[in-house]
Design an enzyme around this catalytic site. Structure first.
Site, mmCIF file in Angstrom:
data_model
loop_
_atom_site.group_PDB
_atom_site.id
_atom_site.type_symbol
_atom_site.label_atom_id
_atom_site.label_comp_id
_atom_site.label_asym_id
_atom_site.label_seq_id
_atom_site.Cartn_x
_atom_site.Cartn_y
_atom_site.Cartn_z
ATOM 1 N N TYR A 98 -4.277 -2.593 -9.903
ATOM 2 C CA TYR A 98 -4.125 -2.440 -8.445
ATOM 3 C C TYR A 98 -3.185 -3.506 -7.855
ATOM 4 O O TYR A 98 -2.271 -3.184 -7.094
ATOM 5 C CB TYR A 98 -5.508 -2.495 -7.781
ATOM 6 C CG TYR A 98 -5.427 -2.507 -6.281
ATOM 7 C CD1 TYR A 98 -5.064 -1.369 -5.575
ATOM 8 C CD2 TYR A 98 -5.660 -3.675 -5.561
ATOM 9 C CE1 TYR A 98 -4.948 -1.395 -4.186
ATOM 10 C CE2 TYR A 98 -5.548 -3.709 -4.182
ATOM 11 C CZ TYR A 98 -5.192 -2.564 -3.506
ATOM 12 O OH TYR A 98 -5.064 -2.602 -2.140
ATOM 13 N N SER A 126 0.793 -1.235 0.000
ATOM 14 C CA SER A 126 0.000 0.000 0.000
ATOM 15 C C SER A 126 0.823 1.282 0.000
ATOM 16 O O SER A 126 0.257 2.359 -0.160
ATOM 17 C CB SER A 126 -0.950 0.013 1.193
ATOM 18 O OG SER A 126 -1.987 -0.902 0.969
ATOM 19 N N VAL A 179 1.305 -3.655 3.785
ATOM 20 C CA VAL A 179 1.355 -4.942 4.487
ATOM 21 C C VAL A 179 2.609 -5.755 4.172
ATOM 22 O O VAL A 179 2.804 -6.837 4.738
ATOM 23 C CB VAL A 179 0.091 -5.824 4.252
ATOM 24 C CG1 VAL A 179 -1.132 -5.208 4.903
ATOM 25 C CG2 VAL A 179 -0.134 -6.092 2.784
ATOM 26 N N TYR A 238 -4.340 3.875 8.184
ATOM 27 C CA TYR A 238 -5.668 3.295 8.441
ATOM 28 C C TYR A 238 -6.205 3.657 9.822
ATOM 29 O O TYR A 238 -6.125 4.800 10.236
ATOM 30 C CB TYR A 238 -5.632 1.768 8.215
ATOM 31 C CG TYR A 238 -4.859 1.413 6.978
ATOM 32 C CD1 TYR A 238 -5.321 1.822 5.730
ATOM 33 C CD2 TYR A 238 -3.650 0.741 7.024
ATOM 34 C CE1 TYR A 238 -4.605 1.550 4.582
ATOM 35 C CE2 TYR A 238 -2.924 0.459 5.874
ATOM 36 C CZ TYR A 238 -3.418 0.871 4.672
ATOM 37 O OH TYR A 238 -2.706 0.600 3.555
ATOM 38 N N LYS A 261 0.236 3.356 -2.942
ATOM 39 C CA LYS A 261 -0.958 4.207 -3.077
ATOM 40 C C LYS A 261 -0.604 5.695 -3.061
ATOM 41 O O LYS A 261 -1.347 6.517 -3.589
ATOM 42 C CB LYS A 261 -1.964 3.873 -1.970
ATOM 43 C CG LYS A 261 -2.541 2.453 -2.105
ATOM 44 C CD LYS A 261 -3.373 2.056 -0.890
ATOM 45 C CE LYS A 261 -3.917 0.626 -1.021
ATOM 46 N NZ LYS A 261 -4.524 0.137 0.218
HETATM 47 N N1 GLN Z 1 -2.306 -5.522 -1.743
HETATM 48 C C1 GLN Z 1 -2.805 -5.355 -0.419
HETATM 49 C C2 GLN Z 1 -4.299 -5.579 -0.419
HETATM 50 O O1 GLN Z 1 -4.925 -5.140 -1.327
HETATM 51 C C3 GLN Z 1 -2.480 -3.982 0.078
HETATM 52 C C4 GLN Z 1 -2.950 -3.728 1.482
HETATM 53 C C5 GLN Z 1 -1.985 -2.953 2.322
HETATM 54 O O2 GLN Z 1 -0.787 -2.889 2.071
HETATM 55 N N2 GLN Z 1 -2.492 -2.395 3.403
HETATM 56 O O3 GLN Z 1 -4.860 -6.187 0.441
#
Ligand code: GLN
Length: 308
Positions: free
Chosen positions: A187, A64, A262, A244, A67
């Protein structure tokens, strides 16, 4: 400030704790294979000074953290029109939560939860952008060729049931314009980009330099990536939404705009000074790197750097 000594000391103090608390993400099987006992830290200053310690040259799945860069690319392209499709409020919910979407008619709270990032991917796809464009952007920003971990990308596609549910649910409200499989492919591939801490700290450098290209500090004219106004806004979103349902805790304990993934990576911005990247794969229950958060806390305690 002697940044080399500071990151060295942080790595010395924390590396022995790597993997002792938290858990490596297992819902993406390819990520479950990453050893939990890794720890890396790197920083890049506005004058181009760099320092790194621990496993700072080891590539990991940025997940993420990507993003931030997809948001930047979409804002570069369509500006404030993005906000008709995604909000700018913290969600207070886990990154992959479905619950708010129904009561809010399929419009995601912000571009950093999965639903919001899927909308951003839809915007990019509608503009003809691909994951290769994001890879090219990141390679250009850090001055080194980065790539996609195909095994992670395939693993995400295979097990991305929740992301597929989010995309379908938003499509039912008219919130996704393109073919869902193509949007999710973009994505999943952006999440599967692999980079090390040094590359990430450098690539994020535009966020601490009012949008200037991070390599412009090395001499040679390079056009600014984005303008100052846009940089400020991305930083504001990172502070309020980048980690988050832990964003409040991060603001309280660290006081810097941060974005986590993650894969265990976190980037943090000290405006007008430097960007930091930390990595340790074991996550706390909110999906943020447990030791990465500790490292950032230690860095701000030691340097006194904060936006507050
Ligand atoms: N690729 C992961 C997902 O879509 C990204 C989530 C994350 O890094 N918080 O679940």
């Amino acid at each position: 400030m002697n940044f080399a000594a500071i990151v060295h000391d942080i790595a010395e103090a924390l590396r022995p704790q790597a993997g002792q608390q938290g858990h490596v993400a297992t819902y993406i099987p390819a990520l479950a294979r990453v050893p939990a006992d890794r720890f890396g830290i790197a920083l890049h200053t506005v004058d181009g000074i760099e320092a790194g310690a621990g496993d700072c040259d080891m590539a990991f799945s940025i997940q993420s953290v990507s993003k931030v860069f997809s948001l930047t690319m979409s804002l570069q392209a369509i500006g404030d029109a993005l906000w008709q499709r995604v909000g700018r409020e913290p969600s207070g919910n886990p990154f992959n939560s479905l619950v708010q979407l129904e009561s809010e008619h399929g419009k995601p709270r912000n571009p950093f939860i999965n639903a919001g990032a899927i909308v951003v991917a839809d915007v990019l796809l509608g503009l003809g952008r691909t994951s290769a464009d994001l890879v090219a952007m990141l390679s250009d920003l850090c001055g080194e060729a980065v790539d996609i971990d195909e095994e992670v990308a395939a693993s995400e596609a295979e097990t991305g049931f929740r992301n597929r549910a989010l995309a379908n649910f938003m499509k039912s409200f008219g919130g996704i314009e393109n073919d869902i499989a193509a949007v999710l492919d973009l994505y999943f591939r952006q999440c599967s980009i692999r980079m090390n801490c040094r590359q990430l700290a450098r690539a994020a450098g535009y966020l601490c330099s009012d949008g200037a290209h991070p390599l412009s500090s090395r001499g040679g004219a390079r056009p600014a990536l984005v303008n100052e106004r846009l940089t400020r806004r991305v930083n504001a979103l990172m502070l309020t939404c980048g980690t988050y349902d832990m964003a409040g805790e991060f603001a309280y304990r660290i006081g810097l705009p941060c974005k986590s993934g993650v894969g265990g990576g976190i980037i943090a911005v000290v405006p007008d000074r430097l960007t930091l990247a930390v990595w340790s794969p074991a996550l706390d229950e909110s999906g943020n790197s447990w030791l990465g958060m500790k490292a950032l806390e230690m860095f701000v305690a030691r340097t006194g750097l904060s936006v507050f």
